[in-house]
Design a protein around this motif. Structure first.
Motif, PDB file in Angstrom:
ATOM      1  N   ASN A   5      -0.283  40.713  38.705  1.00 44.37           N
ATOM      2  CA  ASN A   5      -0.603  40.533  40.118  1.00 44.37           C
ATOM      3  C   ASN A   5      -1.217  41.823  40.645  1.00 44.37           C
ATOM      4  OD1 ASN A   5      -0.784  39.425  42.634  1.00 44.37           O
ATOM      5  ND2 ASN A   5       1.397  39.556  43.096  1.00 44.37           N
ATOM      6  N   THR A   6      -2.367  42.225  40.099  1.00 41.62           N
ATOM      7  CA  THR A   6      -2.965  43.515  40.418  1.00 41.62           C
ATOM      8  C   THR A   6      -3.639  43.549  41.782  1.00 41.62           C
ATOM      9  OG1 THR A   6      -4.958  42.868  39.235  1.00 41.62           O
ATOM     10  CG2 THR A   6      -3.310  44.133  38.009  1.00 41.62           C
ATOM     11  N   ASN A   7      -4.004  42.443  42.347  1.00 42.27           N
ATOM     12  CA  ASN A   7      -4.675  42.457  43.645  1.00 42.27           C
ATOM     13  C   ASN A   7      -3.688  42.390  44.816  1.00 42.27           C
ATOM     14  OD1 ASN A   7      -3.894  39.834  43.406  1.00 42.27           O
ATOM     15  ND2 ASN A   7      -5.941  38.950  43.611  1.00 42.27           N
ATOM     16  N   ASN A   8      -2.397  42.510  44.545  1.00 40.88           N
ATOM     17  CA  ASN A   8      -1.338  42.566  45.568  1.00 40.88           C
ATOM     18  C   ASN A   8      -1.283  41.350  46.478  1.00 40.88           C
ATOM     19  OD1 ASN A   8      -0.412  45.039  44.650  1.00 40.88           O
ATOM     20  ND2 ASN A   8      -1.849  46.165  45.938  1.00 40.88           N
ATOM     21  N   THR A   9      -1.731  40.217  46.013  1.00 43.26           N
ATOM     22  CA  THR A   9      -1.591  39.004  46.806  1.00 43.26           C
ATOM     23  C   THR A   9      -0.188  38.448  46.596  1.00 43.26           C
ATOM     24  OG1 THR A   9      -2.464  37.652  45.024  1.00 43.26           O
ATOM     25  CG2 THR A   9      -4.025  38.398  46.682  1.00 43.26           C
TER      26      THR A   9
END
Length: 94
Positions: A5-9
């Motif tokens: 979940n690298t885009n912090n959504t």
């Protein structure tokens, strides 16, 4: 290790449990009837926090009745202890 979940959504919530047509009332202390959802009754912990019984959905009716009987008595004692503690704190601060 890479974070998926690298885009912090935020992750989506799980689907809610299916609605129950009718939740049967439980006789708690011989006088009060309460309705509990599938999560079961609240447990008052000794530090005043609240929790649930993890295996409530898996209990039989007899197990639930016995658990409620013990839990009701213990919750009353713990609530009284917390109230006494609050009264003591408010008296000592005055």
């Amino acid at each position: 290790m890479a974070d998926s979940n690298t885009n912090n959504t935020p992750l989506p919530l799980p689907a809610p449990p299916p609605p129950q047509e009718q939740v049967p009332p439980l006789n708690v202390d011989g006088e009060t009837k309460m309705k509990f959802d599938a999560l079961g009754p609240l447990v008052v912990n000794s530090d005043g926090t609240l929790s649930r019984i993890a295996n409530w959905p898996n209990m039989t009716e007899i197990e639930r009745e016995r658990t409620l009987r013990v839990l009701t008595a213990r919750n009353k004692i713990r609530i009284a202890d917390q109230e006494a503690k609050l009264n003591e704190e408010s008296t000592s601060q005055a």
